[in-house]
Design an enzyme around this catalytic site. Structure first.
Site, mmCIF file in Angstrom:
data_model
loop_
_atom_site.group_PDB
_atom_site.id
_atom_site.type_symbol
_atom_site.label_atom_id
_atom_site.label_comp_id
_atom_site.label_asym_id
_atom_site.label_seq_id
_atom_site.Cartn_x
_atom_site.Cartn_y
_atom_site.Cartn_z
ATOM 1 N N HIS A 72 0.844 -1.205 0.000
ATOM 2 C CA HIS A 72 0.000 0.000 0.000
ATOM 3 C C HIS A 72 0.877 1.253 0.000
ATOM 4 C CE1 HIS A 72 -4.139 -1.666 1.425
ATOM 5 N NE2 HIS A 72 -3.573 -2.418 0.505
ATOM 6 N N TYR A 201 -9.264 5.230 7.747
ATOM 7 C CA TYR A 201 -9.353 5.540 9.181
ATOM 8 C C TYR A 201 -10.417 6.623 9.337
ATOM 9 C CZ TYR A 201 -4.937 3.087 10.116
ATOM 10 O OH TYR A 201 -3.951 2.136 10.241
ATOM 11 N N TYR A 385 3.797 6.849 10.205
ATOM 12 C CA TYR A 385 3.058 5.647 9.814
ATOM 13 C C TYR A 385 3.971 4.623 9.141
ATOM 14 C CZ TYR A 385 -1.037 2.895 8.482
ATOM 15 O OH TYR A 385 -1.973 1.892 8.363
HETATM 16 C C1 PHB Z 1 -5.739 -4.572 10.817
HETATM 17 O O1 PHB Z 1 -5.782 -4.806 9.608
HETATM 18 O O2 PHB Z 1 -6.080 -5.408 11.650
HETATM 19 C C2 PHB Z 1 -5.277 -3.230 11.270
HETATM 20 C C3 PHB Z 1 -4.775 -2.339 10.341
HETATM 21 C C4 PHB Z 1 -4.362 -1.091 10.742
HETATM 22 C C5 PHB Z 1 -4.431 -0.733 12.065
HETATM 23 C C6 PHB Z 1 -4.910 -1.633 13.010
HETATM 24 C C7 PHB Z 1 -5.337 -2.895 12.605
HETATM 25 O O3 PHB Z 1 -4.043 0.506 12.447
#
Ligand code: PHB
Ligand code: APR
Length: 394
Positions: A72, A201, A385
């Site tokens: 990604h 998000y 990130y």
């Molecule tokens: C997940 O895919 O479980 C996942 C992805 C990103 C996050 C937390 C969990 O910040």
């Protein structure tokens, strides 16, 4: 029985350490209190930083990840009804992340360990650690009703938040820093195509939500829920309904629902132990620290602890130097606190905090709006990130 490094816990930390030590020619035995099936049944986050994928390659277990994992180059943030893309690649000068479930990482490590014929004791009961303040530590455990002792040079505490290693460190030598958040994440895994090709998000007045994925046909979604909620209260239908309410019309319209394969509620916590070394016992991964999952840092931090620990053992055995083991705690903690800060901050701007009043939501919107319209703001999110380089703080 005797080994060089006794590893407690066969989660991703313990298994990765075992694999890296094997590559370096250092003997290790892993002692795990659960069965392999139980370990593989745990569903956790699924975003790997470049540093973590490099380590899996170094351990010789990256093949399936590269074949099946999803690279990604960005993700979306949704607030005030609008989506904004964080272009990780552009903002960080080319860095990306890999979406590949922790369960799969664990499976790959387990398979490699088994293929190499390396010793793992599963279903070990009453695991205890002794004499780690001396040069001859010991681990005792029971298996099939028999008591066993494993003598070693070092103990690696990779036994997670509820493990025995941290609990066995002398209380006078340990400091713990903790923040428990007043909500949890309700997660649902389903064999449905993801709502979007990247993660979303969501900051919404009804609570945070996250749209994640495991593959083109498997989705992972999360909802912020009160800590008092019980999983039985959440039928699949109720989950999908609530998720739709927190998405923008486009995503809500595209959302494909289906039966859950797994559904669970996890509390959110920030937690750090200082130090991470007690004589000849070292803590790595969740045994030493927990981050709220918002920044997807848990597994990545665990992987870098393990790398630093393996470097320290290699220095000890190959160069007869204790510099690495002496510096382990400080080296890890610098990185850990950076990730703790990001995870706490990202959690605090994305969730609703009922006790903080309506002003909190307004301030969050202003902060998010500022971040999305500032190159510096966007870079702050992106560079945290994708994660810090490995030699940070070295
Ligand atoms: C997940 O895919 O479980 C996942 C992805 C990103 C996050 C937390 C969990 O910040
Ligand atoms: N004796 C032996 N094994 C134990 C004991 C004990 N007393 N206590 C716990 N364990 C085992 C657990 O059963 C588990 O398999 O230690 C393992 C710890 O694994 P994890 O909890 O997965 O921790 P870690 O390997 O550090 O992985 C960190 O997991 O929670 C996520 O976000 C976190 O992704 C990160 C990763």
């Amino acid at each position: 029985m005797r080994t060089q490094v006794a590893i407690i816990g066969a989660g991703p930390s313990g298994l990765l350490l075992g694999q890296l030590l094997h590559k370096a020619g250092i003997d290790a035995v892993i002692i795990e209190r659960q069965s392999p099936e139980y370990v593989l049944g745990r569903i956790r986050a699924g975003v790997l930083e470049q540093v973590a994928t490099d380590l899996l390659d170094e351990a010789g277990v990256g093949q399936r990840m590269h074949a099946e994992g999803l690279v990604h180059t960005g993700f979306d943030m949704l607030f005030n009804g609008e989506r904004h893309r964080i272009d990780l690649e552009k903002l960080t000068g080319g860095k990306k992340v890999m979406v590949y479930g922790q369960t799969e990482v664990t499976r790959d490590l387990m398979d490699a360990r088994q293929a190499a014929g390396l010793p793992t004791v599963y279903d070990a009961a009453n695991v205890q650690v002794y004499d780690f303040e001396t040069l001859s530590p010991r681990v005792t455990y029971e298996k099939d009703g028999q008591s066993h002792t494993l003598a070693c040079d070092f103990i690696a505490g990779c036994d997670g938040f509820h493990g025995v290693c941290r609990a066995s460190a002398p209380r006078s030598a340990i400091k713990e820093f903790e923040k428990v958040y007043p909500f949890g994440w309700l997660g649902l895994l389903s064999d449905t195509p993801p709502v979007h090709h990247e993660l979303i998000y969501v900051n919404h007045p009804r609570g945070f939500a996250l749209c994640s994925q495991r593959s083109a046909t498997r989705s992972r979604y999360y909802l912020q829920v009160p800590l008092t909620d019980k999983i039985e209260q959440w039928s699949d239908e109720a989950f999908w309904q609530e998720l739709k309410l927190r998405l923008d019309p486009e995503a809500a319209g595209k959302l494909e629902t289906g039966p859950s394969i797994e559904k669970s509620i996890a509390p959110l916590r920030s937690f750090v132990t200082e130090p991470l070394r007690f004589g000849r016992m070292f803590l790595a991964g969740d045994a030493g620290h927990i981050v709220p999952p918002t920044g997807a840092k848990g597994l990545n931090l665990a992987a870098t602890d393990v790398k630093y620990l393996m470097d320290a053992f290699v220095e000890f055995y190959q160069e007869q130097s204790e510099a690495g083991i002496d510096g382990y705690s400080e080296r890890c903690l610098k990185r850990i606190w950076r990730a703790e800060r990001f995870s706490w901050w990202f959690t605090s701007i994305m969730h609703t905090f009922d006790s903080e009043g309506a002003i909190n939501g307004k301030l969050q919107q202003a902060e998010l709006d500022y971040l999305m319209h500032s190159e510096a703001g966007l870079k702050t999110i992106a560079e945290n990130y994708v994660g810090l380089p490995l030699d940070f703080g070295a």
